[in-house]
Enzyme design. Sequence first.
Site, short mmCIF file in Angstrom:
data_model
loop_
_atom_site.label_atom_id
_atom_site.label_comp_id
_atom_site.label_asym_id
_atom_site.label_seq_id
_atom_site.Cartn_x
_atom_site.Cartn_y
_atom_site.Cartn_z
N ARG A 92 -11.55 14.78 -32.84
CA ARG A 92 -10.65 14.84 -31.68
C ARG A 92 -11.25 15.65 -30.52
O ARG A 92 -10.62 15.82 -29.49
CB ARG A 92 -9.31 15.45 -32.09
CG ARG A 92 -8.47 14.53 -32.95
CD ARG A 92 -7.16 15.16 -33.35
NE ARG A 92 -6.32 14.21 -34.08
CZ ARG A 92 -5.24 14.54 -34.77
NH1 ARG A 92 -4.85 15.82 -34.81
NH2 ARG A 92 -4.54 13.63 -35.42
N GLU A 131 -12.40 7.04 -38.29
CA GLU A 131 -11.33 6.14 -38.71
C GLU A 131 -11.71 5.36 -39.96
O GLU A 131 -10.87 5.12 -40.84
CB GLU A 131 -10.97 5.18 -37.57
CG GLU A 131 -10.28 5.85 -36.40
CD GLU A 131 -8.96 6.52 -36.78
OE1 GLU A 131 -8.35 6.12 -37.78
OE2 GLU A 131 -8.56 7.46 -36.07
N GLN A 183 -7.79 5.50 -46.68
CA GLN A 183 -7.57 5.80 -48.09
C GLN A 183 -8.22 7.11 -48.54
O GLN A 183 -8.54 7.29 -49.71
CB GLN A 183 -8.06 4.63 -48.97
CG GLN A 183 -7.29 3.34 -48.69
CD GLN A 183 -7.90 2.13 -49.37
OE1 GLN A 183 -9.02 1.74 -49.10
NE2 GLN A 183 -7.14 1.52 -50.25
N LEU A 241 -17.08 9.50 -51.32
CA LEU A 241 -15.95 9.00 -50.53
C LEU A 241 -15.36 7.74 -51.13
O LEU A 241 -14.20 7.41 -50.89
CB LEU A 241 -16.39 8.70 -49.09
CG LEU A 241 -16.34 9.83 -48.08
CD1 LEU A 241 -16.84 9.36 -46.72
CD2 LEU A 241 -14.92 10.37 -47.94
N TYR A 265 -15.19 3.46 -51.99
CA TYR A 265 -15.08 2.27 -51.14
C TYR A 265 -16.35 2.09 -50.31
O TYR A 265 -16.34 2.09 -49.08
CB TYR A 265 -13.84 2.37 -50.23
CG TYR A 265 -12.55 2.52 -50.98
CD1 TYR A 265 -11.88 1.41 -51.47
CD2 TYR A 265 -12.00 3.77 -51.21
CE1 TYR A 265 -10.68 1.54 -52.19
CE2 TYR A 265 -10.81 3.93 -51.92
CZ TYR A 265 -10.16 2.80 -52.40
OH TYR A 265 -8.99 2.95 -53.09
N TYR A 272 -6.27 -2.35 -37.57
CA TYR A 272 -6.05 -0.91 -37.47
C TYR A 272 -7.25 -0.22 -36.81
O TYR A 272 -7.09 0.56 -35.86
CB TYR A 272 -5.78 -0.28 -38.84
CG TYR A 272 -5.81 1.22 -38.74
CD1 TYR A 272 -4.72 1.91 -38.22
CD2 TYR A 272 -6.93 1.95 -39.11
CE1 TYR A 272 -4.75 3.29 -38.07
CE2 TYR A 272 -6.98 3.33 -38.95
CZ TYR A 272 -5.89 3.99 -38.43
OH TYR A 272 -5.93 5.35 -38.26
N ASP A 319 -1.16 1.91 -39.60
CA ASP A 319 -1.56 2.11 -40.99
C ASP A 319 -0.32 2.47 -41.81
O ASP A 319 0.81 2.35 -41.33
CB ASP A 319 -2.65 3.18 -41.10
CG ASP A 319 -2.15 4.57 -40.69
OD1 ASP A 319 -0.98 4.69 -40.23
OD2 ASP A 319 -2.93 5.54 -40.81
N CYS A 338 12.33 16.60 -42.63
CA CYS A 338 13.16 16.12 -41.52
C CYS A 338 13.54 17.23 -40.54
O CYS A 338 13.64 16.98 -39.33
CB CYS A 338 14.43 15.45 -42.07
SG CYS A 338 14.09 13.92 -42.98
N CYS A 393 11.06 17.60 -37.79
CA CYS A 393 10.64 16.35 -37.16
C CYS A 393 11.09 16.31 -35.70
O CYS A 393 12.27 16.55 -35.41
CB CYS A 393 11.21 15.15 -37.91
SG CYS A 393 10.79 13.56 -37.16
N CYS A 435 16.91 9.55 -35.75
CA CYS A 435 16.26 8.79 -36.83
C CYS A 435 17.33 8.03 -37.62
O CYS A 435 18.22 8.63 -38.23
CB CYS A 435 15.50 9.72 -37.77
SG CYS A 435 14.79 8.89 -39.21
N SER A 451 -9.63 -0.47 -56.87
CA SER A 451 -8.36 -1.07 -56.46
C SER A 451 -7.82 -2.06 -57.48
O SER A 451 -6.61 -2.22 -57.64
CB SER A 451 -8.53 -1.76 -55.10
OG SER A 451 -9.53 -2.76 -55.18
#
Length: 376
Positions: free
Chosen positions: A28, A40, A45, A83, A85, A123, A141, A202, A205, A211, A315
Site C-alpha cells: 500500500r 494480490e 487464499q 505459499l 498454489y 478479481y 473476493d 459488529c 463496524c 446493516c 483443493s
Amino acid sequence: METKERKQYFSAELLSWYRKHRRDLPWRRSRDPYHIWISEVMLQQTRVETVIPYFHRFTERFPTMEALANAPEEDVLKLWEGLGYYSRARNLQGAVREVQERYAGVVPDTLEEISTLKGVGPYTAGAVLSIAYNKPEPAVDGNVMRVLSRYFLIEDDIMKAGTRVKMEKLAKELIPEGAAGDFNQGLMELGAMVCTPRSPHCLTCPVMEHCSAREAGMEEQLPVKKKAKPPRPEYRLAALIEGEGPNAGKVLIRQRPQEGLLARMWELPHTEAPFAYPQEGAVPDTVSVLTEHLAEETIGVSVRSWFAHAEHTFSHIHWDMQVIACRLEPSVLPLGAGLLLPSHYQWVDRDSMGQYAFPNVFLKLLNRYFAQQPVS
C-alpha cells in the site's frame, strides 16, 4: 432507509473508516501496478501476515517485471515455496512475460486488455485497475461477498457464478467517484478485520447502523455458502532414501513431471497406497507397493524403518502419507539396472536444499530429517 440512501451511506462511511484505520501494508506504500499485482496474487487464499515476508523477498529478488520475466522458473518457485498454489506463481511469471512482449513492460490499464493475461481473473483485474490506476472496477473476493451479503441481506449462494456477477454489479455501483482504490481496499479490509466469517465485530463496524443482516439478527447466518465437496482422501507411501559413502548425509529427491499437480517441483519419491495406515511407528505391511514403484524407475531400495507421518491438503485431494526410511540397494534390480540415477533424481543435503523448490509437505519432512542429523 431507501436503497439509494443505504448505498450512499455505506460508501461514504466505509471510505472514511478505511482512510482513518487502514493497516500499513508494504504493497500500500506505492501505486506500482506490478507490486500491487504481486500482492494480490499472493493474497489469494493466504493470510496477510503470511504474505508480508514473501512479498518483501519476492520484490527484492524481482524488483521489476523485466527481472521476473527473465528469471528461471526454478528461482521463482523457490521464492514461492511455502505459499502453495504454485500455479499462481507460474501464471504470474507467464503473464508478466506477456506484458513485456505485448505492452512494452507496462501493465495494461483497461479491463479488456488486462483480462487477457494468463491467470488474471475478474478479481485480480479489478484489484490492479482500481488500486494502481483508480479505475472504477469492482474487486470481489470472499471478504467482499461476505460484507455485501450481510449489509444488503443477500441470501443467494455465493458459490454460484450468478451470485458473483450480481455482487460485482453491486460493488461497482457503490464505488465513490475518484476513490476506487481506497474503496475496494476498504471493502477487503472490513471483511478481513471486522466483518469476519465467525463472530463478526459488529460494534466496531463503520456501517453497523444500517446493516440489514444485523437488523434481522442474521449476521452469523450470512453469507449463504454451499459446502464444497471435501477433498478426496489419497493414501501414499514415500521413501526417504538416505545416502551412504560419498553421498552420506544426503537424501535422494525426485522432480515431478513437466505438467500437472506441482509440476516440475521436487519431492521425496512416493506412490499411491491401497489404504490408510493408522499405526504410526511401524513399516506398513504393503511397503512393497513403494519398492516396486521405485524399481520401475530403476531405483532399487531396501527398507530400513518408519520415519514419519505427514498430511497435506490440496483443493481436491488430501494426502495421508507414511514416510519410510530406505537405502539404495541396486542388487534388488536386474543385473546392470540402477547403476546410474535417472535424470529426474538428485542427491540433496541441508546446504543444497536451497537450490530446489519443494512443496511444503516435503520441505517440512526434509527439514525434520536434517535437523536430526549431526552437523559436520
